[in-house]
Design a protein around this motif. Structure first.
Motif, PDB file in Angstrom:
ATOM      1  N   GLN A 114       3.163   1.722   2.548  1.00 30.94           N
ATOM      2  CA  GLN A 114       3.622   1.903   3.934  1.00 30.94           C
ATOM      3  C   GLN A 114       4.600   0.825   4.385  1.00 30.94           C
ATOM      4  OE1 GLN A 114       2.823   4.634   5.604  1.00 30.94           O
ATOM      5  NE2 GLN A 114       1.812   5.118   3.658  1.00 30.94           N
ATOM      6  N   GLU A 115       4.837  -0.161   3.548  1.00 32.59           N
ATOM      7  CA  GLU A 115       5.506  -1.374   4.030  1.00 32.59           C
ATOM      8  C   GLU A 115       7.040  -1.343   3.935  1.00 32.59           C
ATOM      9  OE1 GLU A 115       3.085  -1.298   1.834  1.00 32.59           O
ATOM     10  OE2 GLU A 115       1.404  -2.211   2.891  1.00 32.59           O
ATOM     11  N   LYS A 127       7.263   1.375   1.298  1.00 32.31           N
ATOM     12  CA  LYS A 127       8.006   2.472   1.919  1.00 32.31           C
ATOM     13  C   LYS A 127       9.496   2.271   1.696  1.00 32.31           C
ATOM     14  CE  LYS A 127       8.508   3.737   6.645  1.00 32.31           C
ATOM     15  NZ  LYS A 127       7.696   3.715   7.853  1.00 32.31           N
ATOM     16  N   THR A 144       0.817  -1.213   0.000  1.00 32.02           N
ATOM     17  CA  THR A 144       0.000   0.000   0.000  1.00 32.02           C
ATOM     18  C   THR A 144       0.855   1.269   0.000  1.00 32.02           C
ATOM     19  OG1 THR A 144       0.020   0.131   2.397  1.00 32.02           O
ATOM     20  CG2 THR A 144      -1.780  -1.151   1.413  1.00 32.02           C
TER      21      THR A 144
END
Ligand code: SAH
Length: 578
Positions: free
Chosen positions: A312-313, A334, A310
């Protein structure tokens, strides 16, 4: 040892082919005995000649097809039977896909213990044009019986060169390049390398072509440090449209490994470029790069989808090669950390990242089973190890692995389990070692959610598989009050110890353990090649033999009956066979 049947070498028999083995050989039965018939296709009625008999089975040569199977098709290549490259060209492509699907399913069930494998497996992604797909070819150079220089492929399980410059899996330009190299060698008296004597200069010609860029690379692997008259070769080769890189690779070892470590630039640059999707890559002769560019896009798309990113990872991409998958992931995560053992590939990877303007990725050269534990162990006080971007390296959200055929080292799997990522995406080119590793992960808190086989290697028995695993979170908690100790209603402590023992995951049985058992019980040692031979004959996976393919090319070793029995006994002892 006498067989339990009357078949002997030289017998001619009529056989109906009922099945096909993992290496593509047809399987039939005659006089109650199983026969393996290379080049026969399921459904064929064939005449065969018995070549070698074992106690319960044997090998036979296809002499004549009496009634062709409806699954049979006319092979495109004239020398497909002698050449060791393709095993399934005579099988209709649709049936090839079915054969491979079954192979993956069987391994997942039999080795991986995934009884519901059908439920999680998607249909195989095949190719529309299952020929001329390879972007890389490595042609051995040698001499034929008359002393003429030949270029071609090794015959199945041997180092005899089958002359063939026109492989129908590879790029059309390969033939033109080989013609130039052979003509050059003839004209300037350059000798091909001879394995038996270790003499001669030219060993292999490695050709890579950029599927999208149309760039071409030629690398001559030589048993020396210079190529006489190389400027003449360069002159001829660089006239080919698309040529951007001509190099020498030095390999002076008497080994099956094709490439040495040293690269000498003759002309142009040391690498070609190509792209997958909208990401561009630089590829050196020493780096791994997927050989089927059309299918690679589908493979990576699947891996990316399974990673479920997404933005954010934190992600680790283990066995990352030149960073191909890492860069795909990085655009939707991320932070991505890539690990790869070949230094040159890591150099390519770093360059590829900046070349594509991707800066949230970091690469480490080293073995996955060493680099990962090192990072995990760095903050033993339990505090998170954060890098400059605030990514938690010790507790990633996703770990992607794409190991070579022998699969992941157990230290690598162990660390993955300790890091507890929510998802693991396993990309594999060998479904037997994949199944073994899945069994380990599933025994340690993970669950297989989806399996996608992709046909990266049409006409051969090879198959690539992508698997998504997720961490099993306890979905409900039940509170039970238990008192330990002696007395009524209490649970005795030694019972718990016993149960813990029973549930302990089984350790992986290594060749060393098998050998140790045999030495202790029988007083002699057995060579690992013998253990490998017995395992192979029993149809067991050969995962712990690194470089298994190279080993198969060497003459097989045959253990004595006594040793075979000792090895089987050890395999029973360790519950590998019943
Ligand atoms: N993911 C990449 C490469 C996959 S091939 C791609 O799709 O292009 C497997 C890679 O693992 C090869 O580049 C090989 O050099 C590397 N490799 C082999 N053993 C390794 C190990 N123990 N640790 C890390 N990398 C390893």
């Amino acid at each position: 040892m006498e067989g339990l049947h009357d078949l002997k070498k030289g017998d001619l028999l009529q056989v109906k082919i009922l099945d096909m083995g993992v290496d593509g050989a047809g399987i039939g039965k005659a006089a109650g005995v199983t026969l393996f018939v290379k080049d026969a296709v399921i459904g064929d009625e064939v005449l065969v000649k018995v070549m070698r008999m074992k106690k319960h089975y044997g090998y036979a040569r296809l002499m004549e097809i009496l009634t062709p199977s409806p699954h049979r098709t006319k092979p495109l290549c004239e020398c497909y039977r002698q050449c060791g490259g393709c095993q399934l060209q005579a099988l209709d492509y649709k049936d090839q896909l079915e054969f491979k699907e079954k192979k993956v399913l069987d391994n997942l069930k039999r080795i991986g213990g995934l009884s519901d494998a059908e439920r999680v497996m998607e249909p195989m992604i095949g190719m529309e044009e299952p020929f001329f797909y390879r972007n890389k070819a490595q042609f051995p150079i040698g001499r034929d019986k008359e002393g003429k220089i030949v270029a071609g492929f090794y015959a199945s399980r041997s180092h005899t060169i089958i002359p063939n410059r026109k492989c129908c899996l590879g790029a059309a330009v390969n033939e033109q390049i080989l013609d130039i190299v052979v003509r050059f060698m003839e004209k300037y008296g350059i000798s091909p390398y001879e394995e038996t004597t270790g003499e001669g200069l030219v060993r292999h010609v490695l050709i890579r072509t950029g599927f999208f860029s149309k760039e071409i690379m030629v690398c001559l692997v030589i048993n020396g440090t210079r190529l006489p008259f190389s400027e003449k070769l360069v002159e001829a080769l660089c006239r080919i449209k698309g040529m951007v890189s001509i190099t020498l690779n030095v390999n002076q070892k008497n080994t099956n490994v094709i490439l040495g470590e040293e690269l000498i630039l003759l002309w142009g640059r040391e690498y070609i470029t190509d792209s997958i999707g909208d990401i561009r890559y630089q590829i050196s002769p020493l780096s791994f790069y997927q050989v089927n560019p059309v299918q690679t896009q589908k493979l990576y798309r699947t891996a990316l989808e399974y990673a479920g990113l997404t933005g954010q990872e934190t992600v680790w991409d283990l066995y990352c090669g030149i960073g191909t998958i890492s860069l795909f992931l990085a655009r939707e995560a991320k932070k991505v950390y890539g690990v790869e053992v070949v230094e040159k590939a890591i150099e390519n990877a770093r360059h590829n990242a900046s070349w594509n303007g991707i800066d949230n990725v970091e690469f480490f050269a080293g073995r996955a089973e060493e680099v990962l534990p090192e990072f995990y162990g760095k903050a033993d006080d339990g505090s998170a190890q954060k890098d400059g971007d605030g990514a938690d390296m010790r507790h990633p959200d996703v770990i992607v692995v794409d190991p070579p055929r022998k699969g992941c080292d157990e230290r690598c799997l162990e660390t993955i389990v300790r890091m507890q990522p929510g998802r693991v995406v396993y990309v594999s080119c060998d479904s037997a070692t994949l199944a073994r590793d899945l069994k380990y992960l599933c025994g340690n808190g993970y669950e297989v959610q989806r399996v996608q086989p992709v046909d990266m290697f049409p006409q051969t028995v090879g198959v690539e598989t992508v698997v998504m695993l997720s961490h099993k979170k306890p979905d409900s908690v039940i509170n039970v009050k238990v008192e330990f100790g002696e007395g009524e209603g209490k649970v005795p402590l030694d019972n718990i110890a016993k149960r813990a023992e029973a549930y302990k995951p089984k350790e992986r049985v290594t060749y060393k353990m098998i050998n140790g058992y045999i030495e202790a019980k029988y007083g002699f040692k057995v060579h690992t090649a013998y253990i490998a031979e017995v395992k192979r004959e029993l149809g067991l996976p050969m995962y712990d033999a690194s470089n298994a393919v190279e080993e198969l090319k060497q003459p097989r070793k045959h253990p004595t009956a006594e040793k075979v029995e000792a090895i089987k006994d050890a395999l029973k002892h360790f519950e590998i066979i019943k």
